[in-house]
Design an enzyme around this catalytic site. Structure first.
Site, PDB file in Angstrom:
ATOM      1  N   VAL A 122      27.144  33.748  14.887  1.00 34.96           N
ATOM      2  CA  VAL A 122      27.466  32.660  15.802  1.00 34.96           C
ATOM      3  C   VAL A 122      27.388  33.235  17.204  1.00 34.96           C
ATOM      4  O   VAL A 122      27.481  34.450  17.400  1.00 34.96           O
ATOM      5  CB  VAL A 122      28.852  32.030  15.520  1.00 34.96           C
ATOM      6  CG1 VAL A 122      28.837  31.261  14.210  1.00 34.96           C
ATOM      7  CG2 VAL A 122      29.958  33.058  15.521  1.00 34.96           C
ATOM      8  N   SER A 123      27.210  32.365  18.179  1.00 29.77           N
ATOM      9  CA  SER A 123      26.952  32.823  19.544  1.00 29.77           C
ATOM     10  C   SER A 123      28.180  33.271  20.316  1.00 29.77           C
ATOM     11  O   SER A 123      28.070  34.023  21.275  1.00 29.77           O
ATOM     12  CB  SER A 123      26.240  31.719  20.333  1.00 29.77           C
ATOM     13  OG  SER A 123      25.000  31.435  19.732  1.00 29.77           O
ATOM     14  N   LYS A 124      29.353  32.795  19.908  1.00 32.22           N
ATOM     15  CA  LYS A 124      30.567  33.112  20.667  1.00 32.22           C
ATOM     16  C   LYS A 124      31.682  33.553  19.738  1.00 32.22           C
ATOM     17  O   LYS A 124      31.792  33.093  18.606  1.00 32.22           O
ATOM     18  CB  LYS A 124      31.011  31.883  21.458  1.00 32.22           C
ATOM     19  CG  LYS A 124      29.976  31.449  22.470  1.00 32.22           C
ATOM     20  CD  LYS A 124      30.417  30.211  23.206  1.00 32.22           C
ATOM     21  CE  LYS A 124      29.306  29.805  24.164  1.00 32.22           C
ATOM     22  NZ  LYS A 124      29.549  28.566  24.811  1.00 32.22           N
TER      23      LYS A 124
ATOM     24  N   GLN B  72      33.804  30.896  18.033  1.00 27.09           N
ATOM     25  CA  GLN B  72      33.187  30.039  17.026  1.00 27.09           C
ATOM     26  C   GLN B  72      33.512  30.535  15.621  1.00 27.09           C
ATOM     27  O   GLN B  72      33.619  31.734  15.373  1.00 27.09           O
ATOM     28  CB  GLN B  72      31.663  30.011  17.187  1.00 27.09           C
ATOM     29  CG  GLN B  72      31.189  29.164  18.338  1.00 27.09           C
ATOM     30  CD  GLN B  72      29.669  29.166  18.409  1.00 27.09           C
ATOM     31  OE1 GLN B  72      29.074  30.199  18.648  1.00 27.09           O
ATOM     32  NE2 GLN B  72      29.077  28.012  18.199  1.00 27.09           N
TER      33      GLN B  72
ATOM     34  N   SER C  76      25.944  36.542  21.275  1.00 31.12           N
ATOM     35  CA  SER C  76      24.732  35.813  21.625  1.00 31.12           C
ATOM     36  C   SER C  76      23.507  36.452  20.978  1.00 31.12           C
ATOM     37  O   SER C  76      23.437  37.666  20.816  1.00 31.12           O
ATOM     38  CB  SER C  76      24.557  35.792  23.143  1.00 31.12           C
ATOM     39  OG  SER C  76      23.290  35.264  23.480  1.00 31.12           O
TER      40      SER C  76
END
Length: 82
Positions: A8-10, A13, A38
């Site tokens: 996941v990017s963050k 999340q 990221s």
């Protein structure tokens, strides 16, 4: 060996949705790797560890190709390391 890679990017999340998709496959994964970072760069701790652990003939499952790279160039660089 059968591996699972999720990203996941963050940090905030949840990986839950991606994990659920892969777990529905009913595959007994030998090892799972998760990054909360990221996909902009290729320096991702869990992906780097996976690259060291994987051997010829091993299988890597990922919920989406977009989890390995943000664009074709980034994906190509990532895949060249396997």
């Amino acid at each position: 060996m059968i591996y699972k890679y999720e990203r996941v990017s963050k940090r905030k999340q949840s990986i839950g949705g991606r994990e659920m998709i892969l777990d529905k496959l009913g595959i007994a994964f030998n090892k799972a790797y998760t990054d909360k970072i990221s996909g902009k760069g290729i320096d991702r701790p869990a992906l780097n560890k996976l690259k060291l652990d994987v051997n010829e003939g091993d299988i890597i499952y990922c919920e989406s190709i977009s989890r390995l790279g943000r664009n074709l160039d980034n994906l190509g660089v990532t895949c060249d390391h396997f």
